[in-house]
Design an enzyme around this catalytic site. Structure first.
Site, PDB file in Angstrom:
ATOM      1  N   ASP A  64       0.808  -1.227   0.000  1.00 56.19           N
ATOM      2  CA  ASP A  64       0.000   0.000   0.000  1.00 56.19           C
ATOM      3  C   ASP A  64       0.840   1.276   0.000  1.00 56.19           C
ATOM      4  O   ASP A  64       0.298   2.377   0.045  1.00 56.19           O
ATOM      5  CB  ASP A  64      -0.942   0.018   1.218  1.00 56.19           C
ATOM      6  N   ARG A  89       0.388  -1.573   7.792  1.00 56.50           N
ATOM      7  CA  ARG A  89       0.941  -0.389   7.122  1.00 56.50           C
ATOM      8  C   ARG A  89       1.938   0.370   8.001  1.00 56.50           C
ATOM      9  O   ARG A  89       2.630   1.275   7.502  1.00 56.50           O
ATOM     10  CB  ARG A  89      -0.184   0.553   6.655  1.00 56.50           C
ATOM     11  N   ARG A 135     -10.011   5.625  10.371  1.00 51.20           N
ATOM     12  CA  ARG A 135      -8.583   5.331  10.275  1.00 51.20           C
ATOM     13  C   ARG A 135      -7.720   6.355  11.015  1.00 51.20           C
ATOM     14  O   ARG A 135      -6.533   6.108  11.243  1.00 51.20           O
ATOM     15  CB  ARG A 135      -8.184   5.251   8.802  1.00 51.20           C
ATOM     16  N   HIS A 164     -11.574   7.033   4.441  1.00 49.03           N
ATOM     17  CA  HIS A 164     -10.644   8.166   4.490  1.00 49.03           C
ATOM     18  C   HIS A 164     -11.389   9.376   3.921  1.00 49.03           C
ATOM     19  O   HIS A 164     -12.150   9.234   2.956  1.00 49.03           O
ATOM     20  CB  HIS A 164      -9.408   7.936   3.596  1.00 49.03           C
ATOM     21  N   CYS A 258      -5.433   9.137  -3.540  1.00 44.18           N
ATOM     22  CA  CYS A 258      -4.645   8.268  -2.655  1.00 44.18           C
ATOM     23  C   CYS A 258      -3.238   8.034  -3.204  1.00 44.18           C
ATOM     24  O   CYS A 258      -2.312   7.805  -2.438  1.00 44.18           O
ATOM     25  CB  CYS A 258      -5.306   6.901  -2.505  1.00 44.18           C
TER      26      CYS A 258
END
Ligand code: ARG
Length: 265
Positions: A64, A89, A135, A164, A258
């Protein structure tokens, strides 16, 4: 307006875990197609818009990392690094820190509370809209406010698919944002409407096609080629519209925004 941005090539992009409702290990990425889509986006930024595109090296087993919007929030050269909620992550943070350190940045904060970078923090004029709770933790906002010295407006997200803030809100220009109204609590939607003069409402279809996960400099806007309604709306506003394919990234719950981190000096 020439923007300076950070991207990460999708060499190791994959679905190796599931940390949002879009990710499904049975729905694997087509690597060649993902590379093609990323190259198209890179080409639009670099060659069509003439933006200054910096690159961070991709790291194996960090699929990611391609989503650089989560790698930091940068305002006036000051860097808020991410405190990722998902353990998968968390190792990314050190690689982003190293990139910033070796590129001349020296003021950092790594919030104590969860904060997933620009993915959950969108700057509109001098106001920072900051998404929570999926998140990022609301408690991180105070830390960011002190560090950057700017006003933060917390925005509560209400639909787990739009986890997000940058999946359901686009900063279009100095007077306009685009939103999917159902993504927010009523209070948060009211706050957005009170602060921003023009609020464009995206359709369910455009939102589900990740059309709000877009990059705009006020005159040019880059967004998912499947967001037909928004594309038309931006053309009516006489913006230069650059529709790009992002379907491979949507498998991971990502899109144009993103894949892009703004480096504001
Ligand atoms: N698979 C990634 C994750 O769930 C997608 C990140 C999307 N980034 C964003 N800025 N919305 O963390």
């Amino acid at each position: 307006m020439i923007k300076k941005i950070l991207m990460c090539s999708p060499d190791y992009f994959d679905i190796e875990y599931e940390i949002n409702p879009w990710m499904n290990k049975q729905n694997q990425v087509q690597s060649d197609e993902a590379k093609k889509q990323w190259n198209t986006l890179y080409d639009v930024y670099k060659n069509k818009l003439g933006w200054d595109v910096k690159l961070i090296n991709p790291i194996e087993k960090l699929p990611d990392m391609v989503f650089t919007a989560n790698g930091a929030l940068v305002i006036k050269g000051k860097v808020a690094l991410p405190t990722f909620r998902a353990p998968d992550r968390q190792p990314e943070t050190e690689y982003f820190r190293k990139w910033f350190e070796s590129n001349g940045y020296s003021e950092f904060i790594e919030p104590k509370y969860d904060f997933e970078g620009e993915g959950d923090a969108l700057l509109w004029n001098n106001t920072l809209f900051a998404g929570y709770p999926w998140r990022s933790d609301q408690a991180s906002h105070k830390e960011l406010e002190n560090f950057f010295g700017i006003k933060i407006v917390p925005i509560q997200l209400a639909d787990a698919r739009f986890y997000h803030l940058d999946t359901c809100l686009t900063i279009v220009n100095e007077t306009t944002v685009a939103v999917w109204t159902k993504a927010f609590t009523e209070e948060s939607l009211d706050i957005i409407r009170k602060i921003v003069p023009n609020v464009i409402e995206a359709s369910d279809e455009d939102t589900l096609a990740y059309g709000l996960n877009a990059m705009s400099d006020g005159e040019n806007i880059v967004l998912s080629d499947k967001a037909i309604g928004l594309i038309e709306k931006y053309r009516e506003m006489e913006m230069n519209v650059y529709p790009v394919p992002i379907s491979e990234y949507q498998k991971s719950g990502g899109g144009v925004k993103c894949l892009t981190l703004e480096l504001r000096s």
